[in-house]
Design a protein around this motif. Structure first.
Motif, PDB file in Angstrom:
ATOM      1  N   VAL A  62       0.762  -1.260  -0.022  1.00  0.00           N
ATOM      2  CA  VAL A  62       0.008  -0.145   0.160  1.00  0.00           C
ATOM      3  C   VAL A  62       0.899   1.108   0.046  1.00  0.00           C
ATOM      4  CG1 VAL A  62      -1.627   1.351   1.385  1.00  0.00           C
ATOM      5  CG2 VAL A  62      -1.878  -1.183   0.983  1.00  0.00           C
ATOM      6  N   ALA A  63       0.942   1.931  -1.046  1.00  0.00           N
ATOM      7  CA  ALA A  63       1.945   3.093  -1.381  1.00  0.00           C
ATOM      8  C   ALA A  63       1.160   4.499  -1.126  1.00  0.00           C
ATOM      9  CB  ALA A  63       2.627   2.957  -2.575  1.00  0.00           C
ATOM     10  N   LEU A  64       1.421   5.185  -0.124  1.00  0.00           N
ATOM     11  CA  LEU A  64       0.647   6.640   0.088  1.00  0.00           C
ATOM     12  C   LEU A  64       1.950   7.569  -0.216  1.00  0.00           C
ATOM     13  CD1 LEU A  64      -1.023   5.869   3.179  1.00  0.00           C
ATOM     14  CD2 LEU A  64      -1.890   5.646   0.801  1.00  0.00           C
ATOM     15  N   SER A  65       1.343   8.758  -0.798  1.00  0.00           N
ATOM     16  CA  SER A  65       2.338   9.850  -1.068  1.00  0.00           C
ATOM     17  C   SER A  65       1.497  10.981  -0.292  1.00  0.00           C
ATOM     18  CB  SER A  65       2.060  10.224  -2.692  1.00  0.00           C
ATOM     19  OG  SER A  65       2.746  11.263  -2.794  1.00  0.00           O
ATOM     20  N   LEU A  66       2.408  11.428   0.708  1.00  0.00           N
ATOM     21  CA  LEU A  66       1.963  12.490   1.558  1.00  0.00           C
ATOM     22  C   LEU A  66       2.750  13.431   1.338  1.00  0.00           C
ATOM     23  CD1 LEU A  66       1.943  10.246   4.602  1.00  0.00           C
ATOM     24  CD2 LEU A  66      -0.074  10.770   3.317  1.00  0.00           C
ATOM     25  N   HIS A  67       2.220  14.810   0.991  1.00  0.00           N
ATOM     26  CA  HIS A  67       3.009  16.040   0.432  1.00  0.00           C
ATOM     27  C   HIS A  67       3.012  16.772   1.880  1.00  0.00           C
ATOM     28  CE1 HIS A  67       3.048  16.029  -3.811  1.00  0.00           C
ATOM     29  NE2 HIS A  67       2.575  14.696  -3.583  1.00  0.00           N
ATOM     30  N   VAL A  68       4.018  17.230   2.231  1.00  0.00           N
ATOM     31  CA  VAL A  68       4.328  17.994   3.577  1.00  0.00           C
ATOM     32  C   VAL A  68       4.392  19.582   3.135  1.00  0.00           C
ATOM     33  CG1 VAL A  68       5.761  16.211   4.598  1.00  0.00           C
ATOM     34  CG2 VAL A  68       6.756  18.104   2.971  1.00  0.00           C
ATOM     35  N   ASP A  69       4.019  20.471   4.028  1.00  0.00           N
ATOM     36  CA  ASP A  69       3.974  21.867   3.692  1.00  0.00           C
ATOM     37  C   ASP A  69       5.103  22.898   4.151  1.00  0.00           C
ATOM     38  OD1 ASP A  69       3.703  21.864   6.629  1.00  0.00           O
ATOM     39  OD2 ASP A  69       1.594  22.947   6.553  1.00  0.00           O
ATOM     40  N   TYR A  70       6.395  22.044   4.479  1.00  0.00           N
ATOM     41  CA  TYR A  70       7.179  22.999   4.860  1.00  0.00           C
ATOM     42  C   TYR A  70       8.206  23.556   3.895  1.00  0.00           C
ATOM     43  CZ  TYR A  70       9.567  18.423   5.301  1.00  0.00           C
ATOM     44  OH  TYR A  70      10.091  17.087   4.905  1.00  0.00           O
ATOM     45  N   TRP A  71       7.817  23.096   2.646  1.00  0.00           N
ATOM     46  CA  TRP A  71       8.573  23.579   1.423  1.00  0.00           C
ATOM     47  C   TRP A  71       7.865  24.827   0.970  1.00  0.00           C
ATOM     48  CZ3 TRP A  71      13.446  22.757   0.043  1.00  0.00           C
ATOM     49  CH2 TRP A  71      14.126  21.596   0.358  1.00  0.00           C
ATOM     50  N   ASP A  72       6.562  25.168   1.323  1.00  0.00           N
ATOM     51  CA  ASP A  72       5.873  26.140   0.875  1.00  0.00           C
ATOM     52  C   ASP A  72       6.365  27.612   0.826  1.00  0.00           C
ATOM     53  OD1 ASP A  72       3.993  24.150   0.086  1.00  0.00           O
ATOM     54  OD2 ASP A  72       2.391  24.869   1.564  1.00  0.00           O
ATOM     55  N   TYR A  73       7.382  27.867   1.564  1.00  0.00           N
ATOM     56  CA  TYR A  73       7.808  29.033   1.831  1.00  0.00           C
ATOM     57  C   TYR A  73       8.940  29.445   0.631  1.00  0.00           C
ATOM     58  CZ  TYR A  73      12.540  26.870   2.303  1.00  0.00           C
ATOM     59  OH  TYR A  73      13.792  26.430   2.158  1.00  0.00           O
ATOM     60  N   LEU A  74       9.217  28.428  -0.323  1.00  0.00           N
ATOM     61  CA  LEU A  74       9.577  29.059  -1.588  1.00  0.00           C
ATOM     62  C   LEU A  74       9.159  29.778  -2.569  1.00  0.00           C
ATOM     63  CD1 LEU A  74      11.443  25.346  -2.368  1.00  0.00           C
ATOM     64  CD2 LEU A  74      12.371  27.437  -1.282  1.00  0.00           C
ATOM     65  N   GLY A  75       7.715  30.097  -2.436  1.00  0.00           N
ATOM     66  CA  GLY A  75       7.086  31.085  -3.112  1.00  0.00           C
ATOM     67  C   GLY A  75       5.913  30.526  -3.744  1.00  0.00           C
ATOM     68  N   TRP A  76       5.597  29.301  -3.718  1.00  0.00           N
ATOM     69  CA  TRP A  76       4.181  28.875  -4.095  1.00  0.00           C
ATOM     70  C   TRP A  76       3.853  27.719  -3.165  1.00  0.00           C
ATOM     71  CZ3 TRP A  76       8.929  27.151  -6.586  1.00  0.00           C
ATOM     72  CH2 TRP A  76       8.961  25.619  -6.452  1.00  0.00           C
ATOM     73  N   ARG A  77       2.541  27.442  -3.075  1.00  0.00           N
ATOM     74  CA  ARG A  77       2.047  26.511  -2.317  1.00  0.00           C
ATOM     75  C   ARG A  77       1.988  25.121  -2.855  1.00  0.00           C
ATOM     76  NH1 ARG A  77      -2.540  24.194  -0.729  1.00  0.00           N
ATOM     77  NH2 ARG A  77      -2.996  23.735   1.670  1.00  0.00           N
ATOM     78  N   ASP A  78       2.143  24.068  -2.426  1.00  0.00           N
ATOM     79  CA  ASP A  78       1.945  22.756  -2.956  1.00  0.00           C
ATOM     80  C   ASP A  78       0.487  22.454  -2.817  1.00  0.00           C
ATOM     81  OD1 ASP A  78       1.678  19.751  -2.978  1.00  0.00           O
ATOM     82  OD2 ASP A  78       3.616  19.589  -2.292  1.00  0.00           O
ATOM     83  N   THR A  79       0.003  21.967  -4.039  1.00  0.00           N
ATOM     84  CA  THR A  79      -1.398  22.068  -3.788  1.00  0.00           C
ATOM     85  C   THR A  79      -2.050  20.835  -3.060  1.00  0.00           C
ATOM     86  OG1 THR A  79      -1.533  21.072  -6.020  1.00  0.00           O
ATOM     87  CG2 THR A  79      -1.859  23.345  -5.649  1.00  0.00           C
ATOM     88  N   PHE A  80      -1.306  19.681  -2.975  1.00  0.00           N
ATOM     89  CA  PHE A  80      -1.602  18.524  -2.199  1.00  0.00           C
ATOM     90  C   PHE A  80      -1.074  18.564  -0.979  1.00  0.00           C
ATOM     91  CE2 PHE A  80      -0.823  17.361  -6.743  1.00  0.00           C
ATOM     92  CZ  PHE A  80      -2.310  16.846  -7.008  1.00  0.00           C
TER      93      PHE A  80
END
Length: 169
Positions: A62-80
């Motif tokens: 069971v493979a899950l992709s979990l997008h974290v939000d600590y990279w959002d400071y780079l100038g765009w927001r990860d939509t996931f």
């Protein structure tokens, strides 16, 4: 820390490695839970995303992709990205006595951290899970639109918590 780490590992192993029936279909081998902590803002994540995609094709993963939000400071927001995924990764860090979190990071069966694009480390972690003895027999059946489960611990198995989740393949 050892107790907390053991509880996370035991919960993951108990909840997924020993599943005997999934949606009425007998599992041929233990199901392995692989979480990839990733981000659209991470330049080294695409190879790990590809590895996870290949893992998702396996019947024993069971493979899950979990997008974290600590990279959002780079100038765009990860939509996931979700704060809950970031919190989950930090909880793993704390439970495993690690010093940092990073992307791409895979956690295999709630216990083994692996750099997401390192195929050999991932292969070793999966083989390690397959070599572990079952801790319980778990049967899950659908009854009238609801799931019903039965758990039978194997003798001398440590106490554990069973977590269940739904996901989209």
């Amino acid at each position: 820390m050892q107790t907390r780490r053991s509880k996370i590992a035991v919960a993951a192993m108990l909840s997924l490695a020993s599943l005997q029936l999934i949606a009425g279909r007998a599992a041929a081998s233990p199901t392995i839970f692989v979480e990839l902590f990733t981000s659209q803002g991470c330049y080294s994540c695409p190879p790990a995303d590809e590895v996870l995609g290949k893992l998702a094709d396996r019947d024993d993963v069971v493979a899950l992709s979990l997008h974290v939000d600590y990279w959002d400071y780079l100038g765009w927001r990860d939509t996931f990205a979700q704060k809950a995924f970031t919190n989950r990764q930090f909880a793993y860090r704390d439970a495993m006595d690690e010093r940092v979190v990073y992307t791409p990071q895979m956690i295999v069966q709630g216990a083994s951290p692996v750099t997401g694009s390192h195929g050999m480390g991932l292969k070793d972690a999966i083989e390690k899970v397959h070599a572990q003895p079952d801790m319980a027999t778990i049967e899950i059946v659908e009854m009238g639109g609801a799931l019903k489960g039965k758990i039978e611990p194997i003798a001398d198995a440590p106490e554990a918590t069973l977590y269940m989740a739904t996901y989209t393949k």
